[in-house]
Enzyme design. Structure first.
Site, PDB file in Angstrom:
ATOM      1  N   LYS A  54       0.011  14.314   1.503  1.00  0.00           N
ATOM      2  CA  LYS A  54      -1.263  14.604   0.836  1.00  0.00           C
ATOM      3  C   LYS A  54      -1.412  16.109   0.555  1.00  0.00           C
ATOM      4  CE  LYS A  54      -3.812  10.609   2.767  1.00  0.00           C
ATOM      5  NZ  LYS A  54      -4.533   9.992   1.642  1.00  0.00           N
ATOM      6  N   HIS A 102       0.792  -1.232   0.000  1.00  0.00           N
ATOM      7  CA  HIS A 102       0.000   0.000   0.000  1.00  0.00           C
ATOM      8  C   HIS A 102       0.822   1.279   0.000  1.00  0.00           C
ATOM      9  CE1 HIS A 102      -4.193  -1.427   0.473  1.00  0.00           C
ATOM     10  NE2 HIS A 102      -3.620  -2.486   1.017  1.00  0.00           N
ATOM     11  N   LYS A 145     -14.614   8.183  -5.258  1.00  0.00           N
ATOM     12  CA  LYS A 145     -15.930   8.503  -4.679  1.00  0.00           C
ATOM     13  C   LYS A 145     -16.456   9.820  -5.243  1.00  0.00           C
ATOM     14  CE  LYS A 145     -14.412   6.477  -0.313  1.00  0.00           C
ATOM     15  NZ  LYS A 145     -13.766   6.869   0.955  1.00  0.00           N
ATOM     16  N   LYS A 203      -9.594  13.914   3.761  1.00  0.00           N
ATOM     17  CA  LYS A 203      -8.768  12.710   3.832  1.00  0.00           C
ATOM     18  C   LYS A 203      -7.898  12.868   5.063  1.00  0.00           C
ATOM     19  CE  LYS A 203      -7.320  13.765  -0.399  1.00  0.00           C
ATOM     20  NZ  LYS A 203      -7.145  12.667  -1.346  1.00  0.00           N
ATOM     21  N   ARG A 204      -7.164  11.808   5.458  1.00  0.00           N
ATOM     22  CA  ARG A 204      -6.243  11.981   6.581  1.00  0.00           C
ATOM     23  C   ARG A 204      -5.318  13.165   6.318  1.00  0.00           C
ATOM     24  NH1 ARG A 204      -6.310   8.064  10.881  1.00  0.00           N
ATOM     25  NH2 ARG A 204      -4.438   9.194  11.525  1.00  0.00           N
ATOM     26  N   THR A 246      -8.761   6.473  -2.867  1.00  0.00           N
ATOM     27  CA  THR A 246     -10.085   5.967  -3.232  1.00  0.00           C
ATOM     28  C   THR A 246     -11.118   7.076  -3.156  1.00  0.00           C
ATOM     29  OG1 THR A 246     -10.299   5.185  -0.952  1.00  0.00           O
ATOM     30  CG2 THR A 246      -9.758   3.537  -2.634  1.00  0.00           C
TER      31      THR A 246
END
Ligand code: PLP
Length: 881
Positions: free
Chosen positions: A620, A420, A730, A614-615, A726
Site C-alpha cells: 500500500k 481478493h 468512501k 488503511k492497513r 474501498t
C-alpha cells in the site's frame, strides 16, 4: 460420539437435550408443538388449532408493537432502565442510557426480524448465504436509527430525558471482527442485502477479541486486546439453545454395504459445540431485517467418563475448556496467510456449523437434494470458507447416501468464490499432514476431487504433464500443501474478482490455466462497493442534508446514481460556498479528534488535508508517502522564508492504520511516520506549512470522522497489488479528491468522475514484472531527490538511523519489490499538480462536487444486485405488508 450427524440439533425443532444426547439420525415424531421460528405455512394451521381459542385471543391482544412516537420510545427507555438494567433516574449514566436506547431500538428490530424470518420461511424462495470469516461492522446504534428512520425522533426523546444522542452513540464499542477492507466489504454487503429485501443470511464467528487496539508508545505500535464484550451487548440475541456438535481429528472407517457400495465414515476424536448468536441487520427504508449469525465455541457437555474414572478429573475439565479457544481471537493478518492450526480449526468449525444450519433449513421443505441449488446459493468471501465445498460433498455422499457424481453436480452449482488478491503471500495453503490429522475424511475427499479434476484436464489436454502439476490442488512441495484457491475454483460455478483490473489480472496470471480449462465465462467481475447509508448519511450528515436540499429528496440513498443530479448546480455560487463550508466543518471535527487522540494542534483548518488511512502494508506504500513528506519538509527548509508561501500550500499529512503484530517492516513505517511527525511539528521555521499526524487505532468509527474531512486521499499501491480498495470510494463519495496509481477500483473511479478530477501517477501493472526483473539484474536507480531523503534519515535527523535501515535497504539493496524508487519522481510531480490545483479554491470545490455526483456506481447496492443477478440467481422478497 461417532457418526452422530443429527440434523435436528437445533432447538427450533427439538429441545437442546434431545439434540445433544441423541446419537442417531432419528427424526423426532411430528407434534403440533409451538416453536420459536422456522415453521412451514402448512404447519401453522396445525399449531394454531392445538392452542385453545382463549389463549390465542389473549396472545393477539398483547401482540408487541414497535415504538413510533416519542412517548412510546420514552416509556420503553424508562422501562429498560428500570427493569433490564435495574437502575433508576438517579443512576442512569451515559452508558446505561446508551444501553436503554439500544434495547428499545432492538425491540423494534427483533419484531421485524421475526416477521422477516417467517416471511422468508413461508415464501421459501432461494436464499443467499454469505460466508465471511470477518465482519467489520463498527457501531450499530446510529446505523439502526438511520435505517429505520427513527433518528430524529430518538434524538428529541433522549434529549427530553436529559441526554445528548451523539454522546450515547459514542458509548458503543466498535464491533471490530475484521482486519480491513475484506471484513468491511462483508459489513456493507449485509446492509445492502437487507436494504434490497434479499432473503439473505451472513455467517461468521463471534470472536471474543476483535482486531487489537493500537496504542502508539514512543512512536511504536503496541497491541492491546480488544475485549469488546466487556459490557452487555444489546445487539446480539444469544441462542444458546442452538447447539451444533462439530468434530475434529479421529479416523475414517471404510466398509462395503450389502449392495457392494463403498462407504466411508469419519469417527471424530474431539467434539466442540457451536452455539449461535444472531445479529439483526436492518435494511434502510424497509421492514426487512436479515440475520447475521455468528458462532461461538463451547465445551461439550458430554462427559469423558474414561478420564473421570481414571481419576483425571482436572484434565478432563481442562480439555473442555480448550474448546472455547476456537472462537477466542481474530487473526490480525491482512492480506497474509499465517498457516496456524487454530486458524484451520476456526475455519472448519464455522463452515461445518453454518452448513449444518443451512441444510437443516433446506431439509424441512422435504425437497429432493437436486433442488438444493434452486433453493440456496453460498458465497465464499475469499478462500477462508473453502472447506465448505468438501464438507457439503461429505454430507451428501457419506451421510445422505448420494453418489459422488450426483453430489458433486449439486455442490458446484451452490458455491461462488470471490478472490481478493493476486499476491502470493496472501494465497492460502494448508499442509497435507495438518489436514490428515485434523480432518482425515476431508483430505480423502480433496484427493478424489483432485483426481477427477486432473482426469478431466488430461482428457482435454492429453499429455500436458506440466499443466497437470500446475493446476493440481496438491502442491508437490516440501511439505506438500493444499492450494485452497484452486479447490475454491474447482468447487464453484463462478469466480469473481473485485474490480475490473483485478478480475482481468486473475485471468491472465494466477488463474490463467483454469481459464484454459473452464473457459473465460466461469470468471467474472463484481466491482466492490460501499453502503451510502453509513458512509454518507451517517458519516457526513451535513453533506447529506445539503444534497437532499438540492435533489429535493433522500431517494439517492437507495439509488446512488441520482447523485448525478448535483452536477447542474456547480455554477451556483451559493451552492459552492455551502459545499466548501461543509468540508471546513468536517475538517474542524477531525481537528478536534486529532487533538483528543494525539495532543497535536492543527493551527490552520484551511490547510490541505492529505490523508492515507488503511492497513499498513508495504504494497500500500505508506513508505512512498512518508518519504515524499520528508522531501517536502527539506524543500520548504531549502526555500528562502519570503518565497515559501508562494511556493507551497499549507498541508497536513495524516496517516492511520494498524500493522500486523509480526510484520516488522510495516512497524518500521509506523515508527518513521511518528518520528517525522515529532521533528516536523516541532520545527517553528516550517510553521503551519506542514504538519504530520499519525492517528492511532484506525477503525470504522474513526473512518466515519476521517473520510468526510479529506481534501485529498492517497491510494498509491504498487500497480496490480490492490485488488479494489474501498476507502478510495468512501473518500470520493465524501467529496475528497484522490491521488493514486492506476490500480484496483481507482481505474473505474477515474472513468466515472473523469481523469481531470483525479491525480494519477506511476508505472502501470503491465510494467511491474519488467521493472522487478530490471532491479534484480541491473540494480535499483535511486534518483537525486530520493537520495537526499535517504541521506537525512541515514544521518539521524529522525532518530536512530539503524532503526530505519531495513526499510531503506529493502528499496536500495533488496530489489525494491514495491517499486518505490520507480514511482518516486512521478509521485512528486503529481503532488506538485495537487498544490497548483488546490490554490484555485473554486475549481477545487467544483472537482469535489464532480466526485460526489459521479460516485453512484460505487454503492454496494449495485454490487449486490450484480451478484444477485449474475452469480446467485436470487430475487428480492418485498417486506410490504
Ligand atoms: C474501508 C476500510 C478499510 C479498507 O481501506 P482500503 O484503503 O480500501 O484498504 C480498512 N479499514 C477500515 C476501518 C475501513 O473502514
Amino acid at each position: 460420539m461417532g457418526n452422530s450427524y443429527n440434523w435436528n440439533a437445533d432447538a427450533n425443532n427439538v429441545s437442546a437435550d434431545e439434540s445433544l444426547n441423541s446419537n442417531n439420525n432419528n427424526i423426532p415424531k411430528p407434534r403440533a408443538q409451538r416453536r420459536l421460528t422456522g415453521f412451514l405455512p402448512s404447519e401453522i394451521k396445525a399449531i394454531e388449532s392445538s392452542i385453545p381459542l382463549k389463549s390465542r385471543e389473549s396472545w393477539k391482544k398483547h401482540t408487541v408493537t414497535n415504538f413510533s412516537t416519542s412517548d412510546e420510545f420514552e416509556e420503553s427507555f424508562v422501562r429498560h432502565v428500570e427493569t433490564t438494567l435495574a437502575r433508576s433516574l438517579y443512576n442512569c449514566d451515559e452508558l446505561a442510557a446508551y444501553q436503554a436506547t439500544s434495547q428499545t431500538m432492538r425491540d423494534n428490530l427483533v419484531t421485524n426480524w421475526n416477521k422477516t424470518q417467517q416471511r422468508q420461511t413461508a415464501k421459501d424462495q432461494k436464499r443467499i448465504y454469505y460466508l465471511s470469516l470477518e465482519f467489520l461492522m463498527g457501531r450499530a446504534l446510529d446505523n439502526a436509527l438511520i435505517n429505520t428512520g427513527n433518528r430524529d425522533l430518538v434524538k428529541d426523546s433522549v434529549s427530553e430525558l436529559g441526554f445528548n444522542l451523539e454522546d450515547l452513540i459514542s458509548q458503543e464499542p466498535d464491533a471490530a471482527l475484521g482486519n480491513g477492507g475484506l471484513g468491511r466489504l462483508a459489513a456493507c454487503f449485509v446492509d445492502s442485502l437487507s436494504s434490497g429485501d434479499y432473503p439473505a443470511w451472513g455467517y461468521g464467528l463471534r470472536y471474543q477479541y476483535g482486531i487489537f487496539k493500537q496504542k502508539i508508545i514512543e512512536g511504536y505500535q503496541v497491541e492491546v486486546p480488544d475485549y469488546w464484550l466487556k459490557f452487555e451487548n444489546p445487539w446480539e440475541i444469544a441462542r444458546k439453545e442452538i447447539q451444533i456438535p462439530i468434530d475434529f481429528y479421529g479416523y475414517v472407517e471404510h466398509s462395503t454395504d450389502a449392495k457392494g457400495v463403498k462407504k466411508s465414515n469419519w469417527i471424530g476424536g474431539e467434539r466442540v459445540i457451536a452455539t449461535a448468536y444472531d445479529f439483526p441487520v436492518p435494511g434502510y427504508d424497509t421492514k426487512n431485517v436479515n440475520n447475521l449469525r455468528l458462532w461461538s465455541a463451547q465445551a461439550t457437555t458430554e462427559f469423558d467418563f474414561a478420564k473421570f474414572n481414571s481419576g483425571d478429573y482436572t484434565n478432563s475439565v481442562q480439555a473442555t475448556q480448550r474448546a472455547e479457544t476456537i472462537t477466542s481471537v481474530l487473526y490480525p493478518n491482512d492480506n497474509f496467510d499465517s498457516g496456524k492450526e487454530l486458524r484451520l480449526k476456526q475455519q472448519y468449525f464455522w463452515v461445518a456449523a453454518s452448513l449444518h444450519d443451512i441444510l437443516r433449513r433446506f431439509k424441512k421443505s422435504k425437497r429432493p437434494w437436486v433442488e438444493l441449488p434452486d433453493q440456496i446459493a453460498i458465497q465464499l468471501n475469499d478462500t477462508h470458507p473453502t472447506i465448505a465445498v468438501v464438507e457439503l460433498q461429505r454430507v451428501l455422499v457419506d451421510l445422505e447416501g448420494l453418489s459422488w457424481d450426483d453430489a458433486w453436480s449439486i455442490v458446484t452449482k451452490v458455491f461462488g468464490y470471490t478472490n481478493h488478491t493476486v499476491m502470493q503471500e496472501a494465497l492460502e495453503k494448508w499442509p497435507v499432514d495438518l489436514f490428515q490429522r485434523l480432518l482425515p475424511r476431508h483430505l480423502e475427499i480433496i484427493y478424489d476431487i483432485n483426481l477427477f479434476f486432473l482426469q478431466h484436464v488430461e482428457k482435454k489436454f492429453p499429455g500436458d504433464r506440466d499443466l497437470l502439476s500446475r493446476v493440481s490442488i496438491i502442491e508437490e512441495s516440501n511439505p506438500r500443501q493444499i492450494r485452497m484457491a484452486y479447490l475454491a475454483i474447482i468447487g464453484s460455478h463462478k469466480v469473481n474478482g473485485v474490480a475490473e483490473l483485478h478480475s482481468e489480472l486473475i485471468k491472465t496470471t494466477i488463474f490463467k490455466d483454469f481459464v484454459k480449462i473452464y473457459g473465460a465465462s466461469k470468471f467474472t467481475n463484481v466491482t466492490n462497493g460501499i453502503t451510502p447509508r453509513r458512509w454518507l448519511k451517517q458519516a457526513n450528515p451535513e453533506l447529506a442534508e445539503l444534497i437532499e436540499s438540492k435533489l429535493g429528496s433522500d431517494a439517492y440513498l437507495k439509488d446512488l446514481t441520482l447523485l448525478k443530479g448535483l452536477e447542474k448546480f456547480v455554477e451556483e455560487e451559493d451552492f459552492i460556498k455551502a459545499w466548501a463550508q461543509v468540508k471546513t466543518n468536517n475538517k474542524a471535527r477531525l481537528i478536534k479528534l486529532i487533538k483528543e487522540l494525539t495532543g497535536i494542534d492543527i493551527p490552520n483548518p484551511e490547510a490541505l488535508f492529505d490523508i492515507q488511512v488503511k492497513r499498513i502494508h508495504e504494497y500500500k506504500r505508506q513508505q512512498l508517502n512518508i518519504l515524499a513528506v520528508i522531501h517536502r519538509y527539506l524543500s520548504i527548509k531549502a526555500t528562502p522564508a519570503a518565497d515559501r508561501a508562494k511556493k507551497f500550500v499549507p498541508k497536513v499529512s495524516i496517516f492511520g492504520g494498524k500493522s500486523a503484530p509480526g510484520y516488522y517492516q510495516a512497524k518500521r513505517i509506523i515508527k518513521l511516520i511518528n518520528s517525522v511527525s515529532a521533528v516536523v511539528n516541532a520545527d517553528a521555521e516550517v510553521g503551519d506549512l506542514l504538519k504530520v499526524v499519525f492517528i492511532p487505532d484506525y477503525n470504522v468509527s474513526k473512518a466515519e470522522v476521517i473520510c468526510p474531512a479529506s481534501d485529498l486521499s492517497e491510494h498509491i499501491s504498487t500497480a496490480g497489488t490492490e485488488a479494489s480498495g474501498t476507502s478510495n470510494m468512501k473518500f470520493t463519495l465524501n467529496g475528497g479528491l484522490i491521488i493514486g496509481t492506476v490500480d484496483g477500483a481507482n481505474v473505474e473511479i477515474t472513468r466515472e468522475i473523469g481523469e481531470e478530477n483525479i491525480f494519477l501517477f506511476g508505472n502501470l501493472a503491465e510494467s511491474v514484472e519488467d521493472l522487478r526483473h530490471h532491479h534484480r539484474y541491473q540494480g535499483v536507480q535511486i534518483t537525486e531527490s530520493l537520495q537526499k531523503v535517504f541521506d537525512v534519515i541515514d544521518q539521524g535527523l529522525f532518530g536512530e538511523a539503524s532503526e530505519f535501515a531495513p526499510l531503506l535497504d529493502s528499496i536500495r539493496y533488496q530489489g525494491d519489490h514495491y517499486l518505490v524508487s520507480d514511482d518516486f519522481e512521478s509521485y512528486l510531480k503529481a503532488q506538485e499538480l495537487v498544490d497548483e490545483t488546490f490554490k484555485d479554491t473554486k475549481e477545487w470545490v467544483k472537482k469535489s462536487v464532480a466526485c460526489v455526483a459521479n460516485s453512484g456506481f460505487f454503492s454496494s447496492d449495485r454490487a449486490i444486485n450484480e451478484y444477485a443477478e449474475g452469480i446467485w440467481n436470487i430475487e428480492p422478497l418485498s417486506a410490504t405488508d
